[in-house]
Enzyme design. Sequence first.
Site, PDB file in Angstrom:
ATOM      1  N   GLY A  78       5.606   0.693  29.684  1.00 17.24           N
ATOM      2  CA  GLY A  78       4.466  -0.194  29.470  1.00 17.24           C
ATOM      3  C   GLY A  78       3.158   0.403  29.946  1.00 17.24           C
ATOM      4  O   GLY A  78       3.050   1.612  30.138  1.00 17.24           O
ATOM      5  N   GLY A 111      -1.883   7.713  24.400  1.00 21.79           N
ATOM      6  CA  GLY A 111      -0.777   8.672  24.431  1.00 21.79           C
ATOM      7  C   GLY A 111       0.500   8.021  23.925  1.00 21.79           C
ATOM      8  O   GLY A 111       1.197   8.570  23.063  1.00 21.79           O
ATOM      9  N   HIS A 112       0.795   6.816  24.435  1.00 21.71           N
ATOM     10  CA  HIS A 112       1.995   6.119  23.961  1.00 21.71           C
ATOM     11  C   HIS A 112       1.885   5.805  22.465  1.00 21.71           C
ATOM     12  O   HIS A 112       2.856   5.908  21.728  1.00 21.71           O
ATOM     13  CB  HIS A 112       2.167   4.782  24.696  1.00 21.71           C
ATOM     14  CG  HIS A 112       2.447   4.902  26.155  1.00 21.71           C
ATOM     15  ND1 HIS A 112       1.534   4.572  27.131  1.00 21.71           N
ATOM     16  CD2 HIS A 112       3.557   5.319  26.813  1.00 21.71           C
ATOM     17  CE1 HIS A 112       2.062   4.761  28.311  1.00 21.71           C
ATOM     18  NE2 HIS A 112       3.281   5.224  28.162  1.00 21.71           N
ATOM     19  N   ASP A 126       5.610  14.824  30.135  1.00 20.24           N
ATOM     20  CA  ASP A 126       6.714  14.842  31.097  1.00 20.24           C
ATOM     21  C   ASP A 126       7.719  15.889  30.615  1.00 20.24           C
ATOM     22  O   ASP A 126       8.780  15.578  30.090  1.00 20.24           O
ATOM     23  CB  ASP A 126       7.356  13.453  31.184  1.00 20.24           C
ATOM     24  CG  ASP A 126       6.367  12.430  31.695  1.00 20.24           C
ATOM     25  OD1 ASP A 126       5.937  12.546  32.842  1.00 20.24           O
ATOM     26  OD2 ASP A 126       5.989  11.526  30.923  1.00 20.24           O
ATOM     27  N   SER A 142      -0.399   6.498  32.682  1.00 13.96           N
ATOM     28  CA  SER A 142      -0.626   5.167  33.245  1.00 13.96           C
ATOM     29  C   SER A 142      -1.169   5.269  34.662  1.00 13.96           C
ATOM     30  O   SER A 142      -1.905   4.404  35.123  1.00 13.96           O
ATOM     31  CB  SER A 142       0.675   4.375  33.262  1.00 13.96           C
ATOM     32  OG  SER A 142       1.134   4.223  31.951  1.00 13.96           O
ATOM     33  N   ARG A 143      -0.789   6.321  35.350  1.00 13.95           N
ATOM     34  CA  ARG A 143      -1.219   6.441  36.749  1.00 13.95           C
ATOM     35  C   ARG A 143      -2.686   6.846  36.878  1.00 13.95           C
ATOM     36  O   ARG A 143      -3.243   6.771  37.973  1.00 13.95           O
ATOM     37  CB  ARG A 143      -0.309   7.410  37.505  1.00 13.95           C
ATOM     38  CG  ARG A 143       1.100   6.839  37.700  1.00 13.95           C
ATOM     39  CD  ARG A 143       1.955   7.663  38.635  1.00 13.95           C
ATOM     40  NE  ARG A 143       3.166   6.953  38.991  1.00 13.95           N
ATOM     41  CZ  ARG A 143       4.374   7.131  38.422  1.00 13.95           C
ATOM     42  NH1 ARG A 143       4.508   8.003  37.449  1.00 13.95           N
ATOM     43  NH2 ARG A 143       5.417   6.442  38.830  1.00 13.95           N
TER      44      ARG A 143
HETATM   45  O1  PAF Z   1       8.563   8.391  30.635  1.00 16.20           O
HETATM   46  C1  PAF Z   1       8.770   7.194  30.909  1.00 16.20           C
HETATM   47  O2  PAF Z   1       7.925   6.328  30.706  1.00 16.20           O
HETATM   48  C2  PAF Z   1      10.102   6.806  31.547  1.00 16.20           C
HETATM   49  O3  PAF Z   1      10.579   7.805  32.389  1.00 16.20           O
HETATM   50  C3  PAF Z   1      11.169   6.405  30.529  1.00 16.20           C
HETATM   51  C4  PAF Z   1      11.534   7.561  29.613  1.00 16.20           C
HETATM   52  C5  PAF Z   1      10.663   5.240  29.693  1.00 16.20           C
HETATM   53  C6  PAF Z   1      12.448   5.961  31.240  1.00 16.20           C
HETATM   54  O4  PAF Z   1      12.216   4.877  32.070  1.00 16.20           O
END
Ligand code: PAF
Length: 279
Positions: free
Chosen positions: A27, A32-33, A147, A183-184
């Site tokens: 969330g 980016g998401h 990541d 998000s951070r």
């Molecule tokens: O990258 C993330 O946001 C989290 O590590 C994930 C892949 C949703 C797992 O909780």
Amino acid sequence: MKIISSIQELRDQLSGQLRTAFVPTMGNLHEGHLSLMRLARKHGDPVVASIFVNRLQFGPNEDFEKYPRTFQADVEKLEKEGVYVLFAPTEKDMYPEPQEYRVQPPDGLGNTLEGEFRPGFFGGVCTVVTKLFSCVQPRVAVFGKKDYQQLMIVRNMARQLGMPTEIIAAETYRAEDGLALSSRNMYLSETERAEAPALFQTLNFVANEMRAGHLDIFQLEHKAMDDLAKRGWKPDYISIRKRNDLQPPSAGDLAQGSELVVLAAAKLGTTRLIDNLEI
Ligand code: PAF
């Protein structure tokens, strides 16, 4: 968009779907998401997203409680992206009994870099991703290169466990000044936000030095960490690794031109940022 919290309801809703493209998130969605959702759309249909802040991947002194939760705004963004189902389980839906079965990454990949500084993190990620895959049964799932280690671990896990899900890598989405969206980032003060692009600049410095033939990795990593520290950062690592296994390259690997990536994690004030750059 259907918002579903129960695993059974999700299964019913998706039964018979053979081309589901899945984007798991915690969330607090940003561009980016949303770029992951758009990539998912190119690889499958329907697109399913999840929002679940997974306690298992947070250490005891990490930010689980204060992790930003912005559900309503997230829903609006996903609706605009044409997401078909949002799976948003509560902790009780996801972990109705204590989650005693865990999926652990192998030591080499799981205990280095982020794994060294966040013990238990990748075990928590692998466990929840396995469970989410089992609920959604996606044909493809999209993970961001931001990541990098997570992407690699999830990809290896899916392959080694014979999961029927292909892992698609999405490029890191950056602000105009180069800062990787996260998000951070919202924890950063105004002054810290202005300083934050220095992390990506440092990665670029390292990558450019390598491209120019400066192959003393140890010296480069130390110089990069020193430079950041002089600017007030507290670096955990800046590390040049082989892309295929995230292990340090040997002299032979360098001579053979192995594909490399430089990864970094550093604290700015109380906010820990990570980033990486393929060389
Ligand atoms: O990258 C993330 O946001 C989290 O590590 C994930 C892949 C949703 C797992 O909780």
